[in-house]
Design a protein around this motif. Sequence first.
Motif, mmCIF file in Angstrom:
data_model
loop_
_atom_site.group_PDB
_atom_site.id
_atom_site.type_symbol
_atom_site.label_atom_id
_atom_site.label_comp_id
_atom_site.label_asym_id
_atom_site.label_seq_id
_atom_site.Cartn_x
_atom_site.Cartn_y
_atom_site.Cartn_z
ATOM 1 N N VAL A 111 -4.514 2.408 -3.994
ATOM 2 C CA VAL A 111 -5.199 1.951 -3.004
ATOM 3 C C VAL A 111 -6.484 2.744 -2.808
ATOM 4 N N ALA A 112 -6.373 4.152 -2.565
ATOM 5 C CA ALA A 112 -7.450 4.746 -2.447
ATOM 6 C C ALA A 112 -8.481 4.832 -3.748
ATOM 7 N N TYR A 168 -10.291 1.160 -3.209
ATOM 8 C CA TYR A 168 -11.159 1.215 -2.218
ATOM 9 C C TYR A 168 -12.341 2.338 -2.203
ATOM 10 N N ASP A 169 -11.998 3.213 -2.635
ATOM 11 C CA ASP A 169 -13.309 4.201 -2.821
ATOM 12 C C ASP A 169 -14.243 3.787 -3.948
ATOM 13 N N PRO A 228 -0.122 4.302 -2.711
ATOM 14 C CA PRO A 228 -1.089 4.726 -1.961
ATOM 15 C C PRO A 228 -2.452 5.126 -2.723
ATOM 16 N N ASP A 229 -2.180 5.956 -3.914
ATOM 17 C CA ASP A 229 -3.059 6.532 -4.893
ATOM 18 C C ASP A 229 -3.808 5.378 -5.347
ATOM 19 N N TYR A 267 0.895 -1.342 0.254
ATOM 20 C CA TYR A 267 0.070 -0.116 -0.051
ATOM 21 C C TYR A 267 0.722 1.438 -0.129
#
Length: 297
Positions: free
Chosen positions: A222-223, A226-227, A219-220, A215
Motif C-alpha cells: 500500500v505504501a 500510494y507513494d 501495508p508495505d 491494507y
Amino acid sequence: MKCFINFITGSKPSQYKKLGHAGIFRSSIPFSVEDFYKNHLEEGKVGSFFMRKIIIDCDPGIDDALAIMLAANSPELDILAITTVSGNVPSDMGAANARKVLKQLGRMDIPIYIGEEVPLREEYIDAMDTHGMDGLGESFFPEVEGEYEKKNAVDFLTELLEREKISIIALGPMTNLAKVFSRKPELITNVEEMVSMGGSFKSHGNCSPVAEYNYWCDPDAVAVVYDLFAKAGSKIHMIGLDVTREIVLTPNRLEYMCAISSANICAAWIRRWENLFVRSQDFIWIFTGNRRELLVV
C-alpha cells in the motif's frame, strides 16, 4: 465512469444479449439495454458499446465474488481480465473461485491470471476463518476444469499497461500492483482510474480495532503504490470500510433481491452464503456511495 454509444456497421446483435438489464450511465441518461438492443440492433442497424476497460485485481473471497458478479453484469465495464493476489484466500484458490463465479455467469471468456502468493515483507495471514475453507462461505461449488493463463499477473499487468490505457479496480491487497509500479513507475500514466477497496476513515477495522484487512495484509505494498501515484501526480480513489458499510447486505435485502427476479444469479449465490452473511456484518456491497448505479439487480 463513462460509457459511449457508437454505431458501427456490421455488428452482430447476438454479442449484446449478455449485457443484461439497464443502468444509468454517467451521462445521466437512463435507458434499457434491452430496449436499445431491440430498437437498434435487431432492426439491422448498428451498435457497439464502448465501455470502460478494466482489470479486477482481487482475492475472492465472498465479497470479491459478488463484486465480480456486479461488474460482469454492468454495461459500463469491459473486463479485460481478472488477476488474483493472496489475501482473503491464497492467490491460486482465489483464481479457482473467480472461475466458479465466471462459470455461473456464463463469462468464461474473461481470462484469469494468478498473482503474488505472499506480501512484500509481512507474513501472509489469510482470512479463511471468515470466508470459509473454500473462500466462498463453504458453499463448496464444484471445481471448474481448465487451465489458467500461464503468464503471472504481474507480468500480464506490466505488458498490458505498456500497450494501452486501462482502469484498475483493486479489491484485495496491493501486492501485484506494488510490484508492477515499483518496476516501471512510468506505467502509472496509463492508468485511467485506480479504485482501491481498502483502508478506513472514521470507522472501526475488520481485522483489528482500527485496521481494514486488505491494507493490513500487505501495508508495505500500500505504501509503495500510494507513494508512487503521489509522485506521478495521479489519484487513487480509496473506497474504505466506512463507505462500504453504508449498504449492508441483510437477510431482508436478500429476500427483496430474490423477489425482484427469481433468475437473479447474485441472489441465488448469496442464498447459499446466507448463514455466513448473517454472522458477519463486514460483507457488504463494494460499489456504494457515488457508485450506487452499479448496484443493478
